[in-house]
Design a protein around this motif. Structure first.
Motif, short mmCIF file in Angstrom:
data_model
loop_
_atom_site.label_atom_id
_atom_site.label_comp_id
_atom_site.label_asym_id
_atom_site.label_seq_id
_atom_site.Cartn_x
_atom_site.Cartn_y
_atom_site.Cartn_z
N PHE A 48 0.87 -1.17 0.00
CA PHE A 48 0.00 0.00 0.00
C PHE A 48 0.91 1.23 0.00
CE2 PHE A 48 -2.75 -3.21 1.98
CZ PHE A 48 -3.90 -3.06 1.22
N VAL A 49 0.89 1.98 -1.08
CA VAL A 49 1.84 3.08 -1.27
C VAL A 49 1.10 4.41 -1.34
CG1 VAL A 49 3.56 4.09 -2.82
CG2 VAL A 49 3.51 1.61 -2.45
N GLY A 50 1.50 5.33 -0.49
CA GLY A 50 0.96 6.68 -0.57
C GLY A 50 1.46 7.37 -1.82
N ALA A 51 0.54 7.76 -2.69
CA ALA A 51 0.92 8.36 -3.97
C ALA A 51 1.27 9.84 -3.84
CB ALA A 51 -0.21 8.20 -4.98
N GLY A 52 0.99 10.43 -2.67
CA GLY A 52 1.21 11.85 -2.51
C GLY A 52 0.02 12.66 -2.98
N PRO A 53 0.13 13.98 -2.98
CA PRO A 53 -1.02 14.84 -3.26
C PRO A 53 -1.35 15.02 -4.73
CG PRO A 53 0.90 16.17 -2.80
CD PRO A 53 1.32 14.75 -2.57
N GLY A 54 -0.47 14.57 -5.62
CA GLY A 54 -0.78 14.72 -7.05
C GLY A 54 0.46 14.77 -7.92
N ALA A 55 1.39 15.65 -7.61
CA ALA A 55 2.61 15.76 -8.41
C ALA A 55 3.40 14.46 -8.34
CB ALA A 55 3.46 16.92 -7.92
N ALA A 56 3.83 13.97 -9.49
CA ALA A 56 4.51 12.67 -9.53
C ALA A 56 5.80 12.66 -8.73
CB ALA A 56 4.80 12.29 -10.99
N ASP A 57 6.48 13.79 -8.64
CA ASP A 57 7.75 13.82 -7.92
C ASP A 57 7.59 14.03 -6.42
OD1 ASP A 57 6.95 16.45 -8.06
OD2 ASP A 57 8.87 17.24 -8.75
N VAL A 88 3.50 1.97 2.87
CA VAL A 88 4.53 2.99 2.60
C VAL A 88 3.86 4.35 2.66
CG1 VAL A 88 6.20 3.85 0.92
CG2 VAL A 88 5.80 1.38 1.13
N PRO A 89 4.28 5.21 3.58
CA PRO A 89 3.60 6.51 3.73
C PRO A 89 3.83 7.43 2.54
CG PRO A 89 5.58 6.43 5.08
CD PRO A 89 5.39 5.04 4.54
N GLY A 90 2.97 8.42 2.44
CA GLY A 90 3.08 9.42 1.38
C GLY A 90 2.82 10.81 1.92
N VAL A 91 2.99 11.82 1.10
CA VAL A 91 2.74 13.20 1.49
C VAL A 91 1.23 13.44 1.50
CG1 VAL A 91 3.08 15.63 0.90
CG2 VAL A 91 4.92 13.97 0.51
N PRO A 92 0.63 13.74 2.65
CA PRO A 92 -0.81 13.96 2.68
C PRO A 92 -1.19 15.31 2.08
CG PRO A 92 0.12 14.30 4.85
CD PRO A 92 1.25 13.81 3.98
N ALA A 93 -2.43 15.43 1.66
CA ALA A 93 -2.90 16.65 1.02
C ALA A 93 -2.77 17.86 1.92
CB ALA A 93 -4.34 16.48 0.56
N PHE A 94 -3.03 17.69 3.23
CA PHE A 94 -2.96 18.86 4.11
C PHE A 94 -1.53 19.39 4.20
CE2 PHE A 94 -1.82 15.74 7.37
CZ PHE A 94 -0.89 16.43 8.14
N ALA A 95 -0.54 18.48 4.17
CA ALA A 95 0.85 18.91 4.23
C ALA A 95 1.27 19.61 2.95
CB ALA A 95 1.76 17.71 4.50
N SER A 104 -2.74 6.63 5.69
CA SER A 104 -3.32 6.71 7.02
C SER A 104 -4.55 7.60 7.10
CB SER A 104 -2.27 7.23 8.02
OG SER A 104 -1.94 8.58 7.76
N LEU A 105 -4.88 8.30 6.01
CA LEU A 105 -6.00 9.25 6.03
C LEU A 105 -6.98 8.99 4.88
CD1 LEU A 105 -4.06 12.57 6.68
CD2 LEU A 105 -5.53 11.37 8.32
N TYR A 106 -8.23 8.68 5.21
CA TYR A 106 -9.32 8.60 4.24
C TYR A 106 -8.95 7.78 3.00
CZ TYR A 106 -10.63 12.58 7.15
OH TYR A 106 -10.91 13.40 8.23
N SER A 107 -8.34 6.62 3.22
CA SER A 107 -7.87 5.82 2.10
C SER A 107 -8.58 4.48 1.98
CB SER A 107 -6.37 5.56 2.25
OG SER A 107 -6.12 4.79 3.41
N ALA A 108 -9.42 4.13 2.95
CA ALA A 108 -10.10 2.82 2.98
C ALA A 108 -9.12 1.66 3.01
CB ALA A 108 -11.06 2.67 1.80
#
Length: 253
Positions: free
Chosen positions: A5-14, A107-114, A85-89
């Motif tokens: 389970f990989v956090g994709a981040g907020p949108g930007a691929a990098d 694997v954590p990712g950059v959350p939208a709020f950050a 960890s947030l709203y991901s089901a």
């Protein structure tokens, strides 16, 4: 084999983590959340990888594909928008993988709020102004909120709020929060943080509906409410104070 389970981040691929990118680069199967995943991110996958858009799949169908990939000897990446960890089901999927005895990692990712706070160039914990952040959402066409977790209850603490999934309910947000924060409390809204079309508005709580309406915001937005958003004359953190005994104290705020 393993489900990642990989956090994709907020949108930007990098803005995906290096670990997440490397897992994508060697996965045989990748499940991703439809239009919420940029094509640039999927480009990290091998050319021969099987890509599965989960936008129109049920939970059981998604888990079935995870189990199938495992049984076929494939490592599989399950991309989650932002951070798992947030709203991901993810909890429901992990529960079913446990029952099927399929191993997995997160694997954590950059959350939208950050990502949104970075766009605003604002620290969300400012000395003697705000030291707590409440991440919440509103009740709409979604899973019920626990009875005690209301916007008014959180607002009573005067903590900084990061409200998700509420951009189409700003009138209700304003009505619930104004009695506690006041109409002059600073607010900021970031839509599509780090993505094409990124939009930012700043103002005060009393004008929140008008700000959002005039900006044409309708999706993928985080609403921030709190005095930290306009804090200026706050004291410096004790972390780097000359008065601090660095020899005998661990790093602390």
């Amino acid at each position: 084999m393993t489900v990642h389970f990989v956090g994709a981040g907020p949108g930007a691929a990098d803005l995906i983590t290096v670990r997440g990118r490397d897992l994508l680069a060697r996965c045989a199967v990748c499940l991703y959340p439809g239009s919420m995943t940029p094509s640039d991110l999927l480009a990290y996958c091998p050319p021969e990888a099987t890509l599965v858009d989960t936008a129109n799949l049920s939970l059981e169908e998604i888990v079935g594909k995870l189990v199938e990939a495992h049984e076929n000897g494939h490592d599989v990446v399950r991309l989650c928008s932002g951070d798992p960890s947030l709203y991901s089901a993810v909890a429901e999927q992990m529960r079913r993988l446990d029952a099927a005895e399929v191993p997995y990692e997160v694997v954590p990712g950059v959350p939208a709020f950050a990502a949104s706070a970075a766009v605003l160039k604002r620290e969300l914990t400012v000395p003697e102004v705000g030291q707590s952040l409440v991440i919440t959402r509103v009740q709409a066409r979604s899973t019920k909120m626990p009875p005690a977790e209301t916007l008014a209850a959180f607002a009573a603490t005067q903590a900084t709020l990061a409200v998700h999934l509420a951009i189409n309910h700003v009138e209700r947000v304003t009505a619930d929060l104004t009695p506690h924060y006041g109409a002059d409390c600073p607010v900021a809204v970031v839509a599509l943080a780090s993505q094409p079309g990124e939009t930012v508005v700043r103002g005060v709580l009393g004008e929140l509906p008008e700000l959002v309406r005039d900006a044409g915001m309708t999706r993928a937005a985080t609403i921030f409410v709190g005095r930290v958003l306009a804090a200026a004359g706050f004291p410096d953190s004790f972390l780097y104070s000359r008065a601090r005994d660095r020899a005998n104290q661990p790093e602390s705020l």
